[in-house]
Design a protein around this motif. Structure first.
Motif, PDB file in Angstrom:
ATOM      1  N   ILE B 110     -24.401  -5.663   3.248  1.00 59.88           N
ATOM      2  CA  ILE B 110     -23.244  -6.565   3.132  1.00 59.88           C
ATOM      3  C   ILE B 110     -22.206  -5.859   2.276  1.00 59.88           C
ATOM      4  O   ILE B 110     -22.494  -5.499   1.135  1.00 59.88           O
ATOM      5  CB  ILE B 110     -23.623  -7.915   2.497  1.00 59.88           C
ATOM      6  CG1 ILE B 110     -24.666  -8.627   3.363  1.00 59.88           C
ATOM      7  CG2 ILE B 110     -22.390  -8.809   2.338  1.00 59.88           C
ATOM      8  CD1 ILE B 110     -25.088  -9.997   2.859  1.00 59.88           C
ATOM      9  N   TYR B 130     -15.516  -9.045   3.922  1.00 62.72           N
ATOM     10  CA  TYR B 130     -16.934  -8.692   3.957  1.00 62.72           C
ATOM     11  C   TYR B 130     -17.471  -8.689   5.380  1.00 62.72           C
ATOM     12  O   TYR B 130     -17.132  -9.552   6.185  1.00 62.72           O
ATOM     13  CB  TYR B 130     -17.757  -9.696   3.157  1.00 62.72           C
ATOM     14  CG  TYR B 130     -17.723  -9.450   1.684  1.00 62.72           C
ATOM     15  CD1 TYR B 130     -18.522  -8.466   1.116  1.00 62.72           C
ATOM     16  CD2 TYR B 130     -16.882 -10.163   0.854  1.00 62.72           C
ATOM     17  CE1 TYR B 130     -18.496  -8.219  -0.238  1.00 62.72           C
ATOM     18  CE2 TYR B 130     -16.839  -9.922  -0.512  1.00 62.72           C
ATOM     19  CZ  TYR B 130     -17.657  -8.950  -1.046  1.00 62.72           C
ATOM     20  OH  TYR B 130     -17.628  -8.701  -2.387  1.00 62.72           O
ATOM     21  N   CYS B 132     -21.449  -8.418   7.214  1.00 66.47           N
ATOM     22  CA  CYS B 132     -22.889  -8.268   7.029  1.00 66.47           C
ATOM     23  C   CYS B 132     -23.428  -7.626   8.286  1.00 66.47           C
ATOM     24  O   CYS B 132     -23.322  -8.194   9.373  1.00 66.47           O
ATOM     25  CB  CYS B 132     -23.543  -9.620   6.801  1.00 66.47           C
ATOM     26  SG  CYS B 132     -25.334  -9.501   6.848  1.00 66.47           S
ATOM     27  N   ILE B 342     -21.758  -9.615  11.135  1.00 75.13           N
ATOM     28  CA  ILE B 342     -21.417 -11.019  10.914  1.00 75.13           C
ATOM     29  C   ILE B 342     -20.145 -11.057  10.073  1.00 75.13           C
ATOM     30  O   ILE B 342     -20.055 -10.363   9.064  1.00 75.13           O
ATOM     31  CB  ILE B 342     -22.541 -11.745  10.145  1.00 75.13           C
ATOM     32  CG1 ILE B 342     -23.918 -11.356  10.673  1.00 75.13           C
ATOM     33  CG2 ILE B 342     -22.295 -13.243  10.103  1.00 75.13           C
ATOM     34  CD1 ILE B 342     -24.434 -12.156  11.796  1.00 75.13           C
ATOM     35  N   ILE B 344     -18.186 -12.703   7.407  1.00 74.22           N
ATOM     36  CA  ILE B 344     -18.420 -13.683   6.340  1.00 74.22           C
ATOM     37  C   ILE B 344     -17.228 -14.631   6.166  1.00 74.22           C
ATOM     38  O   ILE B 344     -17.389 -15.843   6.093  1.00 74.22           O
ATOM     39  CB  ILE B 344     -18.701 -12.961   5.006  1.00 74.22           C
ATOM     40  CG1 ILE B 344     -19.837 -11.949   5.152  1.00 74.22           C
ATOM     41  CG2 ILE B 344     -18.970 -13.958   3.891  1.00 74.22           C
ATOM     42  CD1 ILE B 344     -21.196 -12.518   5.197  1.00 74.22           C
ATOM     43  N   ILE B 347     -16.756 -17.273   8.880  1.00 73.46           N
ATOM     44  CA  ILE B 347     -17.750 -18.330   8.729  1.00 73.46           C
ATOM     45  C   ILE B 347     -17.379 -19.221   7.551  1.00 73.46           C
ATOM     46  O   ILE B 347     -17.426 -20.442   7.635  1.00 73.46           O
ATOM     47  CB  ILE B 347     -19.157 -17.716   8.555  1.00 73.46           C
ATOM     48  CG1 ILE B 347     -19.602 -17.120   9.890  1.00 73.46           C
ATOM     49  CG2 ILE B 347     -20.142 -18.748   8.054  1.00 73.46           C
ATOM     50  CD1 ILE B 347     -20.888 -16.334   9.838  1.00 73.46           C
ATOM     51  N   PHE B 348     -16.935 -18.578   6.474  1.00 75.85           N
ATOM     52  CA  PHE B 348     -16.530 -19.357   5.309  1.00 75.85           C
ATOM     53  C   PHE B 348     -15.398 -20.317   5.648  1.00 75.85           C
ATOM     54  O   PHE B 348     -15.406 -21.477   5.243  1.00 75.85           O
ATOM     55  CB  PHE B 348     -16.100 -18.423   4.165  1.00 75.85           C
ATOM     56  CG  PHE B 348     -15.339 -19.144   3.096  1.00 75.85           C
ATOM     57  CD1 PHE B 348     -15.982 -20.050   2.268  1.00 75.85           C
ATOM     58  CD2 PHE B 348     -13.979 -18.944   2.930  1.00 75.85           C
ATOM     59  CE1 PHE B 348     -15.282 -20.739   1.301  1.00 75.85           C
ATOM     60  CE2 PHE B 348     -13.273 -19.620   1.967  1.00 75.85           C
ATOM     61  CZ  PHE B 348     -13.926 -20.527   1.138  1.00 75.85           C
TER      62      PHE B 348
END
Lengths: 462, 462
Positions: B110, B130, B132, B342, B344, B347-348
């Motif tokens: 990450i 970020y 991942c 992914i 981040i 998604i956040f």
């Protein structure tokens, strides 16, 4: 275990962007999202709906590090702006506080920093390396957060079992007072500080020569400084210096010494005073410190003599920097701060040496179960079984082959230290069981499929 | 919980430098050191005593990202070398494998990546963000690690409770076959791929215009492509295309379709096939993919229609890149790889919207106990008590004031959601007890000092 939860409790505000990573990718993502949420929630409640502008690459590092500034990596971006890689996490933290008008925060942060230094791999000195910073910002009563920082260093170094260590403490105000009392003019104070900071790498003679030759101090002043900087001790030394006629007239030194006394009282209550040494030779090179400063070093007990392991240098350090946030604020509003930096790679190089010496073998995976098959054409059965184990939260692996040989699968367990093998073949499928093999003892037992998870958990716990 | 341990079990080799962070600074350091040890141990055993040279800033990003290359941040260092900030974690990972001659590894990472894109804060689009990444490198039998990557995406998105999602899958070889079958020359394949990739943002008309106008395809070829890229479905569509006369003569398409069939079989065994859509419009812009590709999108069920939430774009994506490691190796030795990224921040931003809509309040600390005093001059007692709690692993805080008002201390608990207050005053000190206050119910009970830890733990558990 101690410190586990307590350190997290210390983080009381934004930015917690790097606070709560757990050990697994899925959970790290869940947690990262959670942290960003928390940060955002707090930014919105405490600080109002201010615009949160991210302009991280444009760091203003100039004039923060004194002589160390030459170690900053400078870069130029496409638009012709000057860019640098961050030298530490303290200056970016201070800039963050100023930009977001945050006056109260406690957080930790583990990230990379960059220095244009000569790398020494064996000693854990790199140009790109990790620091772990913990800082407390905000108006507080004297030495309470400062003492907490030292408690944290103590806790971390104890937990890492690096061996014996010592945390040297001093105060920039005491140093200033000492220099002033020895006749060093204000203008030469920072330069003299930088030179004193080299005392653990250079002899006093060389330090004196640099003070007189390069920094323009008189030999008398240098000699007098030499008398002070060789002092180190505990509360007794603080008391002695409070009575020192040369220092007693100096306002800064007086403040520093009275705070040092307070610090020792608090550290006694924290039960860590035996690892603390008030050391007048500790100066720390960075310009931004304004109060207490500290540095943790590893020590070796040899024939009643305590020796510092100078090879790796300090493993942690920090201090109070009350002016740094204000330098980034348009209204120069000050936010008092105190913090710690831990050098990950230096600690790693020490632990690595210890492990090498002990000849201990280190597992490189955490896999608990290998899903294996003794015959060909059991890929589907393996995939189904591993999926069940994964869904139950068991750390499972299988070889990425359609028809791997059983011996190869078992050797893989032995090579990588996987404790259990869940073997599924023709007979097992027919009997509705899985053969559970203890890799170390080579014992195998047939477990009914519906009891497998339970049995694996039971074995892993014992 | 599922996936917790399983994902970690997947990491089977170096570099695990970013694998196992836990939630607390002390433990993160302990773990970071542990990981570096593991990495080093494995580098030394498996790969021999090769020199491990760190030259991370000198990334070779050119020619890896196709049209997206314009988003790379370019910098120039002091020595005049061209420097760039990393665009993703995949290319640095591939370079790492090549440099260290690693042919077998599974790891997650990450970290931040940088893109010279237009930031859209509300949608979680930043220039610095970020990612991942999880990757499996090494010679494996077809589609076994590929299926595992999809299982991981499924697991992560389910755990995050983002709502309904769909994982689109396709294969570069199938796309190549389709383009070839539609009369697109080899030289224009990559450009046509980039254009198809815009189908979720542009209408088919605009995509067609770009293919014909900018990319130089014939209108007939574009129309034929249009017939294919509107197809999506499951195993049935794979079977249908395997019978397609245009594709059956194409070697690459045949391989891709047979592997896609295999992938669906494995995903069925993993129990996740209901979230998978074989979608011929999925192309992914990056040059380096060579086989299966996938992208996860969030979907909304509206009046029997499934709609993609295009606002945030995809939340995860990846694919197989068998040629990338070889590009960094002097002997061009290939290491087959498949991986996932992914996003981040995206998604956040979704989770943040959900939380806002639910008006749920989010705690910004994890503190369990506030150590408080009702009278003046109890700083020493508070320090002693908090030290005991910390040493016992309890997340405790106190106000950094010598003599804070009790009301202020209790308000602090209520504001920050701290569930317990441990109050120590004159009477408590005399009686050898601590007053434990339940912040929510305001009930207070005197607890004998030696039973305090036990009682706090009991209350926190319930």
């Amino acid at each position: 275990m101690s410190g586990l939860r307590r350190a997290a409790a210390r983080a009381w505000g934004p930015p917690r962007a790097l606070r709560a990573f757990s050990a697994r990718p899925r959970d790290r993502i869940v947690e990262t999202v959670g942290k960003l949420l928390q940060t955002k929630a707090q930014l919105e409640t405490e600080e109002g709906k201010k615009n949160f502008i991210l302009k991280t690459p444009k760091e203003t590092l100039t004039g923060k590090y004194g002589e160390d500034s030459k170690l900053i990596y400078d870069l130029k971006d496409q638009g012709g702006e000057l860019l640098s890689l961050r030298y530490d996490l303290t200056v970016p933290f201070a800039r963050y506080l100023a930009m977001n008008k945050i006056t109260n925060i406690k957080r930790y942060h583990i990230a990379k920093v960059y220095r244009r230094d000569n790398p020494v791999m064996t000693r854990g000195r790199y140009r790109e390396f990790y620091q772990c910073d913990f800082d407390i910002a905000g108006q507080c009563d004297p030495m309470i957060p400062d003492a907490e920082c030292l408690k944290i260093i103590h806790e971390i170094l104890s937990a890492l079992q690096l061996g014996n260590f010592l945390i040297k403490v001093n105060d920039r105000r005491i140093l200033s007072g000492v220099f002033a009392a020895c006749g060093v003019p204000e203008s030469k104070l920072q330069a003299a500080c930088s030179t004193v900071d080299k005392l653990n790498k250079m002899t006093w003679e060389d330090v004196k020569n640099e003070m007189v030759g390069e920094k323009g101090l008189t030999p008398e002043a240098a000699d007098l400084i030499g008398e002070y900087v060789k002092l180190h001790g505990g509360l007794d030394l603080v008391e002695q210096l409070l009575q020192d006629p040369r220092l007693s007239h100096n306002k800064l030194a007086g403040e520093g010494l009275r705070d040092m006394k307070l610090l020792f009282e608090y550290l006694m209550l924290f039960g860590i005073v035996d690892k603390i040494s008030f050391d007048l030779s500790l100066a720390r090179g960075l310009n931004y410190y304004t109060g207490v400063i500290y540095e943790a070093v590893l020590i070796q007990q040899q024939n009643d003599r305590v020796e510092e392991l100078v090879d790796v240098g300090s493993v942690a350090g920090g201090g109070r920097y009350d002016g740094l946030v204000g330098m980034f604020d348009s209204k120069r509003q000050k936010v008092p701060c105190v913090g710690v930096s831990i050098g990950i790679e230096r600690i790693f190089s020490i632990v690595n040496c210890k492990v090498k010496a002990s000849k201990e073998k280190i597992r490189t995976t955490e896999t608990q179960v290998l899903v294996a098959a003794p015959q060909k054409h059991f890929l589907a059965a393996r995939l189904k079984l591993i999926s069940e184990l994964w869904d139950a939260g068991i750390k499972a692996e299988m070889l990425y082959r359609e028809n791997p040989k059983l011996l190869k699968q078992l050797h893989y367990c032995e090579d990588t230290g996987i404790p259990l093998a869940a073997i599924i073949g023709e007979q097992e499928l027919k009997d509705g069981v899985v053969k559970l093999r203890d890799v170390a003892t080579r014992q195998e037992v047939d477990i009914p499929r519906q009891k497998l998870l339970e049995e694996i958990r039971r074995r892993l716990e014992s």
